[in-house]
Design an enzyme around this catalytic site. Structure first.
Site, PDB file in Angstrom:
ATOM      1  N   GLU A 116       1.165  -1.715  -0.044  1.00  0.00           N
ATOM      2  CA  GLU A 116      -0.152  -0.323   0.346  1.00  0.00           C
ATOM      3  C   GLU A 116       0.548   1.631  -0.207  1.00  0.00           C
ATOM      4  O   GLU A 116       0.422   2.581   0.440  1.00  0.00           O
ATOM      5  CB  GLU A 116      -1.032   0.005   1.016  1.00  0.00           C
ATOM      6  CG  GLU A 116      -2.186  -0.862   1.044  1.00  0.00           C
ATOM      7  CD  GLU A 116      -3.338  -1.258   2.287  1.00  0.00           C
ATOM      8  OE1 GLU A 116      -3.087  -0.164   3.144  1.00  0.00           O
ATOM      9  OE2 GLU A 116      -4.212  -1.462   2.238  1.00  0.00           O
ATOM     10  N   GLU A 166      -6.847  -7.952  -0.953  1.00  0.00           N
ATOM     11  CA  GLU A 166      -7.403  -7.364  -0.078  1.00  0.00           C
ATOM     12  C   GLU A 166      -8.701  -6.890   0.032  1.00  0.00           C
ATOM     13  O   GLU A 166      -9.406  -5.866  -0.858  1.00  0.00           O
ATOM     14  CB  GLU A 166      -6.886  -6.465   0.533  1.00  0.00           C
ATOM     15  CG  GLU A 166      -5.262  -7.131   1.011  1.00  0.00           C
ATOM     16  CD  GLU A 166      -4.806  -6.099   2.349  1.00  0.00           C
ATOM     17  OE1 GLU A 166      -5.606  -5.213   1.913  1.00  0.00           O
ATOM     18  OE2 GLU A 166      -3.438  -5.675   2.203  1.00  0.00           O
TER      19      GLU A 166
HETATM   20  C1  BMA Z   1      -4.965  -3.086   4.326  1.00  0.00           C
HETATM   21  C2  BMA Z   1      -3.892  -3.773   5.153  1.00  0.00           C
HETATM   22  C3  BMA Z   1      -3.529  -3.753   6.490  1.00  0.00           C
HETATM   23  C4  BMA Z   1      -4.693  -3.948   7.390  1.00  0.00           C
HETATM   24  C5  BMA Z   1      -5.257  -3.605   7.275  1.00  0.00           C
HETATM   25  C6  BMA Z   1      -7.101  -3.706   7.610  1.00  0.00           C
HETATM   26  O1  BMA Z   1      -4.259  -1.690   4.689  1.00  0.00           O
HETATM   27  O2  BMA Z   1      -2.728  -3.853   4.089  1.00  0.00           O
HETATM   28  O3  BMA Z   1      -2.134  -3.071   6.679  1.00  0.00           O
HETATM   29  O4  BMA Z   1      -4.524  -4.627   8.185  1.00  0.00           O
HETATM   30  O5  BMA Z   1      -6.520  -3.636   5.336  1.00  0.00           O
HETATM   31  O6  BMA Z   1      -7.132  -2.110   7.797  1.00  0.00           O
END
Ligand code: BMA
Length: 921
Positions: free
Chosen positions: A478, A574
């Site tokens: 990120e 994610e």
């Molecule tokens: C993303 C991940 C983590 C974090 C998650 C939840 O940004 O890469 O850094 O724990 O979201 O916020």
């Protein structure tokens, strides 16, 4: 085991053919010696374990009297990280060892800032926990007793010191300076090459440990030490095996050696490739004492080789490659495992005639397009020395394999994982997206920092190179998005931070990764637009573009049960929603009075700023009657909401695998939800609780990642049923879907129908798309108009025919559960629990007992949730919709347990029901 016989045979052959007497390097592990650790003023002076760390030592010696995770001990025990600690030992060496030409002290992992003294002489300093350090100790080592001491600086103090020094030198700061206040963490971890999450994260506590977290050994030798072998396989007409053998020796030493390479089947009765390959090596070590030699053109008959495939696509055949090097009367050897598999990250125009429609982003393994299904892995423990516990890793990774996942992302705020972790992933077919360990921050670019990172990258890429499970390297988590989105106030100096970004992740890391591994792609960040980000100067206009690369998705304010709210993307690396861990898991670290949502304890455990209000907002969109004062209901509802949200998103992603909209959206080929595991007992995005217990989401993953997915949805007035097949081979399969309409208050279906269709390998198809009014039947049992969606719901069953033996089912609510009518307060009873089997699987931890649990109900029940507290194990299915008066579920234990104990621990929750205890037992 028999490959070892062959190995020894060829080894002996080598020795016999060499007229001189041969010796081997002497290795002496220092983990068996007596170590002590003390604080600066000597008030604490206790025995220590190596490998280990300060929190485990202090806990074992009862200086820290309670579990480090108990209540607010993460804060109370912070003094440990503010101290300086000294680890020391006395060890003896024999004359024999001292006779060797070169003697090194090798640390495989030191966490983090330490000065190393041997016999009171400073050998050097360490500043990177991901690096292997070696010190020349030949002239210092004495016959008999020697003392070794490592003085650790407080990581908290070091972070501050480095940050100040940087500012003094460069005149700008490197944000973020501290973690968010809600995390109760520490500052400037980005100045330390240490697990970034050790200063706290939005799902984890701060335990900024110090210690020697991996082995320490003395290496004494005359010739070379082989550190690693990078094996490359390439399929042309035949397989060609080539590679590089990396060795450490004395600076600038001239190496003149004979070498032999053999390739073996690990479990075969003889080498598959009996011909050894012999080499003569003439090379020079560089000024650091590093040397390497290449081997190539080992041609392997294609038909003799079994390929390595991801989970669900075939077997995970692995081979051994051994190297023996003979020089200076010494023989040294190294063996590595590898697999025959090709990997490509395919980024090509989705439409050659329309470049503005973007690029694909998918993995191709051995020529097969693989939809990546899985999750994100954070270190399995916040203390790095406990991150490679075998039981924990086998348990977590089996849970990945058993739910049809084929990929994990090793996230950049954790660790380059242990050899054991990668070995298990190789064996289970779990592909790995391997981040470099940089996350959610800007980073310094001083020479020292870049040099340290360079060692880290080179050593780790070489160590991990031969693992077939790793399919891509990524520079960071990120940080491109953070820079573009001005997360840390960098906008006024955007060009400066951008140029630093490029120095670190492109000029240094990308270059080194590519020099050391030409077989895999490197993406600079996650999320990123992949090669499009590179073309846009590494910081893309929109790193979250849906038509390039990967995205991270967090929708805390939309209805995540509605597939219409899930946007297409090429690859979702994610996506997540928080839930609470079970009552019993929280109870392990809290008192009863702490277990309510408004307690100081629960407030402290929530490290995400929006935390509980987001959870409640989401719950209230879809679930009726949340009572904040009912903590158990709160936990249960949060898990239902998380499971349903991630199910909805995952299924939508899977159905989009062969859809390309006119504007270039779709072709989604990856769904890795955030996050697999936890490092403590707290609200988080995980599907597995700390300790291994499955949340409802993990049970749901087994279905939404099923090799053949059955995914019904209702969009506006239409019920649409999609089937997605990950079956890689063969021709089309015939599938039959049976649909059942149920009234919420009856076990008798109101209507039944079936649809038969065909589905091609590796594709998605809609097999039913009809107005809901058309599939309700004629008897009007569900009422009229929109009443229908409130009174009735649907169950679907999929039959893929006898050959495939895949049967799965699915449910569909036609309206939000806040609006439904007719659902009764079901009374669930336990009819029987009996042990039906006992087995030891290839990966299951220890012996596993299988119990059959029979339950009954007097009414339809939703999200039926069985819980056996802290008894280790999992159910075959959980969180299900119950439309029959009786159901059997298996419980698979991970430790020895009796039916009586299970029965005593069992609780059952349903959306509106009660657990009525035991029936007929
Ligand atoms: C993303 C991940 C983590 C974090 C998650 C939840 O940004 O890469 O850094 O724990 O979201 O916020």
């Amino acid at each position: 085991m028999e490959y070892i016989v062959w190995f020894i045979a060829s080894f002996l052959f080598f020795i016999i053919n060499n007229s001189n007497q041969l010796f081997q390097p002497s290795l002496l592990s220092l983990s068996e010696t007596q170590w002590i650790v003390k604080n600066k003023n000597g008030s604490i002076n206790i025995s220590a374990n190596i490998p280990g760390g300060i929190y485990t030592d202090l806990s074992r010696e009862r200086i820290l009297q309670k579990d480090i995770f108990y209540k607010d001990n993460d804060i109370k025990y912070r003094w440990v990280a503010n101290e300086s600690w000294s680890y020391s030992t006395t060890f003896t060496v024999e004359n024999e060892l001292l006779k060797k030409d070169y003697i090194w002290l090798v640390f495989h992992g030191v966490d983090t800032i330490a000065s190393v003294f041997l016999n009171n002489v400073l050998l050097g300093k360490t500043d990177n926990m991901f690096v292997r350090y070696r010190f020349d100790i030949k002239s210092l080592l004495q016959n008999g007793a020697n003392t070794l001491e490592l003085n650790f600086d407080s990581p908290i103090a070091s972070g501050l010191k480095f940050s100040n020094q940087y500012y003094d030198t460069y005149n700008y700061t490197v944000p973020p300076h501290c973690t968010m206040p809600v995390q109760h963490g520490e500052c400037h971890v980005n100045f330390l090459r240490k697990m970034q999450a050790s200063f706290s994260w939005d799902w984890g506590p701060a335990f900024p440990s110090v210690g020697i977290w991996k082995d320490v050994e003395i290496e004494a030798f005359n010739s070379v030490i082989i550190r690693s072998i990078s094996v490359n396989v390439n399929l042309t007409n035949e397989w060609e095996v080539s590679g590089v053998v990396y060795m450490d020796t004395f600076p600038n030493k001239n190496i003149s050696a004979d070498a032999q390479i053999n390739i073996y089947m690990p479990h075969g009765s003889k080498p598959v490739f009996p011909q050894s390959k012999n080499f003569r090596i003439e090379t020079n070590a560089d000024a650091n004492g590093e040397a390497s030699f290449n081997f190539s053109r080992i041609v392997v008959n294609k038909d003799l080789v079994k390929l390595w495939w991801p989970n669900g696509y075939g077997d995970q055949s692995l081979y051994l490659l051994s190297v023996i090097v003979v020089s200076s009367n010494e023989v040294t050897s190294f063996t590595t495992k590898f697999g025959f598999r090709n990997v490509k990250l395919v980024q090509k125009p989705v439409d050659a005639a329309a470049p503005n429609k973007g690029l694909t982003f998918y993995f191709e393994i051995n020529g097969v397009k693989v939809f990546a299904k899985g999750s994100n892995f954070i270190s399995s423990h916040i203390l790095p020395e406990l991150s490679y516990d075998k039981y924990t890793l086998v348990n977590l990774l089996s849970a990945v394999k058993d739910t049809h996942m084929n990929m994990l992302r090793v996230w950049g705020g954790g660790l380059y994982e242990s050899d054991l972790f990668y070995k298990l992933c190789d064996e289970m077919g779990i592909m790995l997206w391997q981040d470099m360990m940089f996350a959610c921050a800007m980073y310094p670019i001083s020479n020292n920092f870049l040099q340290s990172v360079s060692k880290e990258v080179v050593q780790n890429v070489r160590r991990l190179h031969s693992h077939p499970s790793i399919v891509v390297w990524a520079g960071n988590n990120e940080n491109e998005a953070a820079l573009r989105g001005n997360w840390y106030g960098t906008k006024p100096n955007f060009e400066l931070y951008k140029s630093d970004y490029i120095k670190l992740y492109v000029n240094v890391i990308k270059k080194l990764v590519e020099e050391n591994d030409f077989t895999r792609s490197y993406v600079v960040s996650s999320p990123s637009n992949g090669i499009e980000s590179e073309m846009e100067g590494y910081i893309a206009d929109d790193p979250y573009s849906p038509i390039y690369g990967d995205v991270h998705v967090y929708n805390y304010f939309s209805d995540n049960w509605d597939p219409m709210n899930v946007s297409p993307t090429r690859f979702s690396s994610e996506y997540g929603i928080q839930s609470l861990p079970s009552f019993s898991t929280l109870r392990n670290v809290a008192d009863l009075e702490d277990l309510n949502i408004t307690s100081p304890f629960m407030k402290l455990r929530q490290h995400h700023p929006g935390g509980y209000s987001e959870i409640e907002f989401e719950i209230n969109l879809n679930l009726p009657g949340l009572r904040r004062e009912d903590f158990k209901q709160y936990i249960y509802y949060s898990q239902i909401n998380q499971a349903m949200s991630i199910k909805t998103m995952s299924e939508k992603y899977r159905t989009l695998r062969n859809t390309l909209t006119p504007d270039g959206n779709g072709l989604t080929m990856g769904a890795l939800y955030w996050q697999l595991n936890d490092v403590w007992q707290a609200p988080s995005w995980s599907s597995i609780e700390f300790g291994g217990k499955w949340k409802m989401l993990h049970y749901f993953a087994k279905k939404f990642f099923s090799p053949v997915l059955l995914s019904p949805t209702i969009i506006f007035n239409n019920v649409t049923v999609s089937i997605v097949s990950d079956i890689p081979t063969g021709s089309s399969i015939k599938v039959t879907v049976y649909g059942y309409v149920y009234h919420y208050n009856s076990f008798q279906p109101v209507n039944e129908f079936s649809v038969t269709s065909e589905i091609k390998p590796l594709s998605s198809v809609i097999i039913l798309n009809k107005m809901y009014t058309e599939i309700m039947g004629n008897n009007r049992a569900c009422g009229f108009g929109s009443d229908i969606t409130r009174r009735c719901f649907m169950i679907f069953k999929l039959d893929c025919g006898s050959e495939l033996d895949i049967r799965t089912d699915a449910f569909l609510f036609l309206n939000r559960l806040t609006t439904i009518s007719g659902l009764q307060k079901a009374t669930i009873r336990l009819k029987e629990i009996k042990e039906i089997d006992r087995r030891k699987g290839p990966f299951l931890p220890k012996i596993s007992q299988i119990f059959e649990v029979t339950i009954t109900t007097d009414a339809v029940a939703l999200f039926v949730w069985l819980d056996v507290g802290n008894i280790k194990g999992r159910f075959s299915e959980n969180g299900f919709q119950l439309v029959t008066s009786e159901k059997k579920i298996n419980f698979i234990s991970w430790e020895s347990v009796t039916a009586k104990e299970l029965q005593k621990a069992l609780t059952i929750s349903t959306l509106k029901g009660v657990y009525g205890g035991i029936l007929n037992v």
